[in-house]
Design a protein around this motif. Structure first.
Motif, PDB file in Angstrom:
ATOM      1  N   THR A 251     -11.286   4.590  -4.618  1.00  0.00           N
ATOM      2  CA  THR A 251     -12.341   4.879  -5.409  1.00  0.00           C
ATOM      3  C   THR A 251     -12.678   6.155  -4.667  1.00  0.00           C
ATOM      4  N   GLU A 252     -12.393   6.422  -3.292  1.00  0.00           N
ATOM      5  CA  GLU A 252     -12.723   7.603  -2.791  1.00  0.00           C
ATOM      6  C   GLU A 252     -11.522   8.899  -2.666  1.00  0.00           C
ATOM      7  N   PRO A 253     -11.656   9.976  -3.163  1.00  0.00           N
ATOM      8  CA  PRO A 253     -10.529  11.029  -3.284  1.00  0.00           C
ATOM      9  C   PRO A 253     -10.142  11.382  -1.702  1.00  0.00           C
ATOM     10  N   SER A 254     -10.726  10.957  -0.461  1.00  0.00           N
ATOM     11  CA  SER A 254     -10.268  11.391   0.761  1.00  0.00           C
ATOM     12  C   SER A 254      -9.397  10.133   1.181  1.00  0.00           C
ATOM     13  N   ALA A 255      -8.849   9.202   0.441  1.00  0.00           N
ATOM     14  CA  ALA A 255      -8.341   8.042   0.880  1.00  0.00           C
ATOM     15  C   ALA A 255      -6.944   8.452   1.117  1.00  0.00           C
ATOM     16  N   GLU A 256      -6.222   8.112   2.308  1.00  0.00           N
ATOM     17  CA  GLU A 256      -4.847   8.396   2.554  1.00  0.00           C
ATOM     18  C   GLU A 256      -4.027   7.925   1.771  1.00  0.00           C
ATOM     19  N   TYR A 257      -4.185   6.630   1.225  1.00  0.00           N
ATOM     20  CA  TYR A 257      -3.271   6.068   0.374  1.00  0.00           C
ATOM     21  C   TYR A 257      -3.399   6.315  -1.015  1.00  0.00           C
ATOM     22  N   GLN A 258      -2.331   6.067  -1.846  1.00  0.00           N
ATOM     23  CA  GLN A 258      -2.427   6.483  -3.120  1.00  0.00           C
ATOM     24  C   GLN A 258      -2.595   5.240  -4.105  1.00  0.00           C
ATOM     25  N   LYS A 259      -2.106   4.266  -3.959  1.00  0.00           N
ATOM     26  CA  LYS A 259      -2.252   2.873  -4.930  1.00  0.00           C
ATOM     27  C   LYS A 259      -2.193   1.526  -3.848  1.00  0.00           C
ATOM     28  N   VAL A 260      -2.504   0.604  -4.363  1.00  0.00           N
ATOM     29  CA  VAL A 260      -2.222  -0.843  -3.916  1.00  0.00           C
ATOM     30  C   VAL A 260      -1.719  -1.496  -5.029  1.00  0.00           C
ATOM     31  N   ARG A 261      -0.589  -2.191  -4.762  1.00  0.00           N
ATOM     32  CA  ARG A 261      -0.257  -3.085  -5.863  1.00  0.00           C
ATOM     33  C   ARG A 261      -0.098  -4.794  -5.375  1.00  0.00           C
TER      34      ARG A 261
ATOM     35  N   VAL B  31       0.885  -1.099  -0.051  1.00  0.00           N
ATOM     36  CA  VAL B  31      -0.104   0.157   0.074  1.00  0.00           C
ATOM     37  C   VAL B  31       0.889   1.130  -0.090  1.00  0.00           C
ATOM     38  N   GLU B  32       0.656   2.112  -1.118  1.00  0.00           N
ATOM     39  CA  GLU B  32       1.826   3.041  -1.217  1.00  0.00           C
ATOM     40  C   GLU B  32       1.000   4.376  -0.653  1.00  0.00           C
ATOM     41  N   TYR B  33       1.444   5.113   0.488  1.00  0.00           N
ATOM     42  CA  TYR B  33       1.134   6.376   1.007  1.00  0.00           C
ATOM     43  C   TYR B  33       1.862   7.490   0.540  1.00  0.00           C
ATOM     44  N   LYS B  34       1.659   8.605   0.949  1.00  0.00           N
ATOM     45  CA  LYS B  34       2.592   9.731   0.361  1.00  0.00           C
ATOM     46  C   LYS B  34       4.024   9.726   0.844  1.00  0.00           C
ATOM     47  N   GLN B  35       3.991   9.376   2.199  1.00  0.00           N
ATOM     48  CA  GLN B  35       5.501   9.153   2.644  1.00  0.00           C
ATOM     49  C   GLN B  35       6.180   7.815   2.726  1.00  0.00           C
ATOM     50  N   LYS B  36       5.238   6.803   2.534  1.00  0.00           N
ATOM     51  CA  LYS B  36       5.831   5.537   2.865  1.00  0.00           C
ATOM     52  C   LYS B  36       5.219   4.501   1.992  1.00  0.00           C
ATOM     53  N   THR B  37       5.513   3.204   2.146  1.00  0.00           N
ATOM     54  CA  THR B  37       4.999   2.119   1.470  1.00  0.00           C
ATOM     55  C   THR B  37       5.035   1.197   2.620  1.00  0.00           C
ATOM     56  N   LYS B  38       3.654   0.432   2.874  1.00  0.00           N
ATOM     57  CA  LYS B  38       3.598  -0.836   3.638  1.00  0.00           C
ATOM     58  C   LYS B  38       3.458  -1.994   2.859  1.00  0.00           C
ATOM     59  N   GLU B  39       4.027  -3.136   3.413  1.00  0.00           N
ATOM     60  CA  GLU B  39       3.907  -4.267   2.878  1.00  0.00           C
ATOM     61  C   GLU B  39       2.941  -5.046   3.660  1.00  0.00           C
ATOM     62  N   LEU B  40       1.719  -5.622   3.132  1.00  0.00           N
ATOM     63  CA  LEU B  40       0.855  -6.464   3.839  1.00  0.00           C
ATOM     64  C   LEU B  40       0.454  -7.744   3.128  1.00  0.00           C
ATOM     65  N   ARG B  41      -0.451  -8.612   3.831  1.00  0.00           N
ATOM     66  CA  ARG B  41      -0.928  -9.893   3.116  1.00  0.00           C
ATOM     67  C   ARG B  41      -2.360  -9.783   3.563  1.00  0.00           C
ATOM     68  N   GLY B  42      -3.085 -10.412   2.684  1.00  0.00           N
ATOM     69  CA  GLY B  42      -4.447 -10.771   2.737  1.00  0.00           C
ATOM     70  C   GLY B  42      -4.492 -12.250   2.394  1.00  0.00           C
ATOM     71  N   LEU B  43      -5.778 -12.703   2.763  1.00  0.00           N
ATOM     72  CA  LEU B  43      -6.077 -14.216   2.443  1.00  0.00           C
ATOM     73  C   LEU B  43      -7.426 -14.321   1.724  1.00  0.00           C
ATOM     74  N   ILE B  44      -7.350 -14.929   0.871  1.00  0.00           N
ATOM     75  CA  ILE B  44      -8.554 -15.521  -0.210  1.00  0.00           C
ATOM     76  C   ILE B  44      -8.767 -16.904  -0.060  1.00  0.00           C
ATOM     77  N   PHE B  45      -9.862 -17.420   0.285  1.00  0.00           N
ATOM     78  CA  PHE B  45     -10.173 -18.935   0.042  1.00  0.00           C
ATOM     79  C   PHE B  45     -10.779 -19.297  -1.042  1.00  0.00           C
ATOM     80  N   LEU B  46     -10.251 -20.081  -2.028  1.00  0.00           N
ATOM     81  CA  LEU B  46     -10.504 -20.533  -3.215  1.00  0.00           C
ATOM     82  C   LEU B  46     -10.857 -22.047  -3.276  1.00  0.00           C
ATOM     83  N   ASP B  47     -11.445 -22.470  -4.468  1.00  0.00           N
ATOM     84  CA  ASP B  47     -11.739 -24.097  -5.023  1.00  0.00           C
ATOM     85  C   ASP B  47     -10.266 -24.217  -5.510  1.00  0.00           C
TER      86      ASP B  47
END
Length: 101
Positions: free
Chosen positions: A59-69, A9-25
């Protein structure tokens, strides 16, 4: 089957590396909707901006983050993934005109 999504997640001053979980067949790959649902559960309201590089923008202009990759997907199976950044560096360093020695 579990799919661990490694993303940044890219913010104006820093980038945070995170993880998420998706359950799939078994044997399935995550879809755009799977990613958006996962991010929504985490509080990120996004839209897919670059499908090839899996870049999402708020999708919201007021979001603190700039992009997620999304950096990579881990399904627990051994697989090969091309490191796009390394490939780009190597292709720029190699001479364009190659000829046998």
């Amino acid at each position: 089957m579990e799919c661990i999504v490694h993303f940044e997640v890219e913010y104006k001053q820093k980038t945070k590396e995170l993880r998420g979980l998706i359950f799939l067949d078994k044997g399935k790959t995550p879809t755009e909707q799977d990613f958006l649902s996962m991010f929504g559960d985490m509080g990120y309201k996004l839209r897919l901006a670059d499908q090839e590089n899996l870049v999402f923008l708020p999708t919201e202009p007021s979001a603190e983050y700039q992009k997620v990759r999304i950096r990579r997907l881990d399904t627990g199976e051994e697989n090969y993934q091309t490191d796009r950044e390394l490939k780009s560096i190597i292709s720029n360093l190699l001479p364009k005109d190659t000829r046998p020695i």
